[in-house]
Design an enzyme around this catalytic site. Structure first.
Site, PDB file in Angstrom:
ATOM      1  N   ASP A 171      -4.338  -7.239  -8.102  1.00  0.00           N
ATOM      2  CA  ASP A 171      -5.552  -8.056  -8.068  1.00  0.00           C
ATOM      3  C   ASP A 171      -6.251  -7.914  -9.414  1.00  0.00           C
ATOM      4  O   ASP A 171      -6.242  -6.833 -10.013  1.00  0.00           O
ATOM      5  CB  ASP A 171      -6.489  -7.606  -6.938  1.00  0.00           C
ATOM      6  CG  ASP A 171      -7.509  -8.673  -6.564  1.00  0.00           C
ATOM      7  OD1 ASP A 171      -7.366  -9.297  -5.504  1.00  0.00           O
ATOM      8  OD2 ASP A 171      -8.461  -8.891  -7.359  1.00  0.00           O
TER       9      ASP A 171
ATOM     10  N   THR B 174      -8.353 -20.636  -2.294  1.00  0.00           N
ATOM     11  CA  THR B 174      -8.328 -22.016  -2.798  1.00  0.00           C
ATOM     12  C   THR B 174      -9.584 -22.711  -2.274  1.00  0.00           C
ATOM     13  O   THR B 174      -9.553 -23.374  -1.238  1.00  0.00           O
ATOM     14  CB  THR B 174      -7.062 -22.770  -2.338  1.00  0.00           C
ATOM     15  OG1 THR B 174      -6.791 -22.458  -0.965  1.00  0.00           O
ATOM     16  CG2 THR B 174      -5.868 -22.382  -3.168  1.00  0.00           C
TER      17      THR B 174
ATOM     18  N   THR C   1      -3.886 -21.788   0.884  1.00  0.00           N
ATOM     19  CA  THR C   1      -4.001 -23.121   1.468  1.00  0.00           C
ATOM     20  C   THR C   1      -4.051 -24.181   0.384  1.00  0.00           C
ATOM     21  O   THR C   1      -4.876 -24.108  -0.529  1.00  0.00           O
ATOM     22  CB  THR C   1      -5.276 -23.215   2.332  1.00  0.00           C
ATOM     23  OG1 THR C   1      -5.197 -22.235   3.353  1.00  0.00           O
ATOM     24  CG2 THR C   1      -5.396 -24.589   2.962  1.00  0.00           C
TER      25      THR C   1
ATOM     26  N   CYS D 103     -11.512 -21.301   5.246  1.00  0.00           N
ATOM     27  CA  CYS D 103     -10.439 -22.120   5.820  1.00  0.00           C
ATOM     28  C   CYS D 103     -10.966 -23.384   6.490  1.00  0.00           C
ATOM     29  O   CYS D 103     -10.796 -24.484   5.981  1.00  0.00           O
ATOM     30  CB  CYS D 103      -9.627 -21.300   6.829  1.00  0.00           C
ATOM     31  SG  CYS D 103      -8.505 -20.120   6.056  1.00  0.00           S
TER      32      CYS D 103
END
Length: 462
Positions: A40, A90, A125, A265
């Site tokens: 990360d 995203t 996503t 999401c």
């Protein structure tokens, strides 16, 4: 010996690029079976992991402390792995268009450290086509390698539900896809190492990408329908929760409830699908209509809070409101795209002072992204209204009597004191509305409506 066998025999490693609410649990799960590198770019987060601290609260400090994941912010360590899983956020921009910056950046970083014979699987996503049309060219450019010849790609949409201890990586069927049969076979076998529920092999990468965005778009639309019902029933003076409980007795009635729809999401994925549809010349009707309803719910909640305060003769400008819960859902510290912030902003537009209480939320993220500083429950005093926005387990332990003590003391709240001052008043004839001096907004129906109203509170919920 293929890549799967090499991984199982610990001759090759798996890397996780992005160690957030999705990537970190995946890394920990795989580390129980094979060698894993967890990468990360956030050095502070990496240090927390190295010190056995789980800032996401997804697996807990004890598991992080004992995991064999090699946590690092050194991108060159990615060269030691051959099977790479990309799990970065995203988000969408302010204009609701996809922001592919994180996945593009991750692709560049990975491309610089990609070696021959590798497989790259994206979990972020995206709309159909991103993996092959956007990510692959970046990987090729940065690595100097040829996709399909020197390395291969796949897509496996993440389905982890933050804060959910039942539906986890291991217990949810995993959709997997690959650019060819060989890649698909290896990707399937690798995920089967940790996914007890098994895998589903999608026909193509685009099919898997599309499956992900419609899963959350479908849920978004269903919640939007419930939110619209709550608006209608509120105008009719009908309790929405009571209606849903009655309708829910039918075997095929879908179990959804109204609420604020945020997070990384459900509140985002529909925009990825409609963006791609616009590019293809189709303007979404149902999906965007549902999004508009859900995007406006924060303002709707704030407006109804103010209306309830007006009904109880509160001075709005300068009023104090305590808001319980600011994360996008219960029992998670995640505050990304939380719609509770919309409630706060709207109330502040009315001149209301909002005190936010949330023992679960990530304090640093709140401060950095929203400029919100948290208060403690014991500091909540002399308020005019309380809003329970997120049903954290800690809040479910709060009783109505505890809530009542937080409000400003009023004459009508203390009937005995009034009797001493004016013994001639017939308190049995005081109407219910006259006795409601403080406001309780209960978005998820944590409290019993009748008990709240009997306690003298103006009670409102979605």
């Amino acid at each position: 010996m293929n890549l799967y066998e090499q991984i199982v025999n610990r001759q090759e490693k798996i890397s996780l690029v992005g160690l957030g609410y999705v990537g970190m649990p995946i890394a920990v799960a795989f580390a129980k079976k094979v060698d894993v590198i967890g990468f990360d770019i956030n050095k502070q987060k990496i240090e927390l992991y190295k010190n056995g601290i789980d800032p996401t609260k997804e697996v807990g400090n004890e598991i992080i402390k004992n995991t064999t994941v090699q946590f690092t912010s050194d991108e060159s360590k990615l060269k030691e792995a051959k099977f790479h899983i990309v799990a970065v956020p995203t988000p969408v921009r302010d204009d609701h268009t996809p922001d592919l910056t994180p996945v593009e950046s991750a692709s560049r970083t990975l491309g610089k450290n990609l070696t021959k014979g590798s497989i790259v699987v994206f979990e972020s996503t995206v709309y159909p086509g991103v993996t092959e049309d956007i990510c692959v060219p970046i990987l090729e450019k940065e690595s100097g390698l040829k996709c399909g010849v020197d390395f291969k790609v796949g897509y496996s949409p993440e389905r982890i539900n933050p804060g959910d201890k039942v539906h986890r990586l291991e217990t949810i069927t995993k959709v997997v896809s690959g650019q060819d049969d060989e890649a698909l076979d290896i990707i399937s076998k690798v995920y089967e190492l940790v996914v007890e529920a098994g895998v589903y092999k999608a026909e193509t990468i685009r099919v898997a990408e599309a499956a992900k965005v419609i899963e959350n778009s479908q849920r978004d639309i269903n919640i939007a329908f419930m939110n619209e019902l709550s608006i209608i029933f509120n105008k009719m003076g009908i309790d929405t929760k009571a209606v849903l409980e009655a309708a829910g007795t039918k075997w095929n009635f879908l179990n959804f409830s109204p609420g604020l729809v945020g997070g990384h999401c459900i509140g985002v994925d529909p925009y990825y699908l409609t963006y791609k549809a616009e590019q293809m010349g189709y303007h979404s009707q149902i999906i965007l209509s549902g999004r508009k309803i859900n995007d406006d719910m924060g303002k709707y909640v704030a407006e109804n809070t103010v209306k309830q305060m007006i009904k109880t003769n509160k001075q709005i400008n300068g009023a104090k409101v305590a808001l319980f819960g600011v994360t996008f859902k219960e029992n998670t510290p995640d505050v990304r795209n939380t719609k509770v912030v919309d409630v706060i902003k709207e109330l502040e537009e009315y001149g209301v002072e909002v005190k936010v209480v949330d023992p679960t939320a990530d304090k640093e993220d709140l401060r950095r992204n929203y400029g919100i500083y948290l208060s403690e429950v014991e500091d909540i005093k002399e308020i005019d209204a309380a809003i329970f926005a997120v049903p954290h387990n800690e809040f479910r332990a709060i009783q109505l009597e505890d809530v009542k003590k937080m409000f400003k003391s009023t004459e009508s709240n203390n009937v005995d004191a009034m009797k001493e001052v004016a013994a001639t008043i017939d308190f049995e004839k005081v109407t219910e509305s006259e006795r409601k001096d403080n406001v309780l907004i209960d978005l998820k129906g944590m409290f019993n409506r009748k008990e709240a109203e009997d306690a003298g509170l103006a009670y409102w919920r979605l």
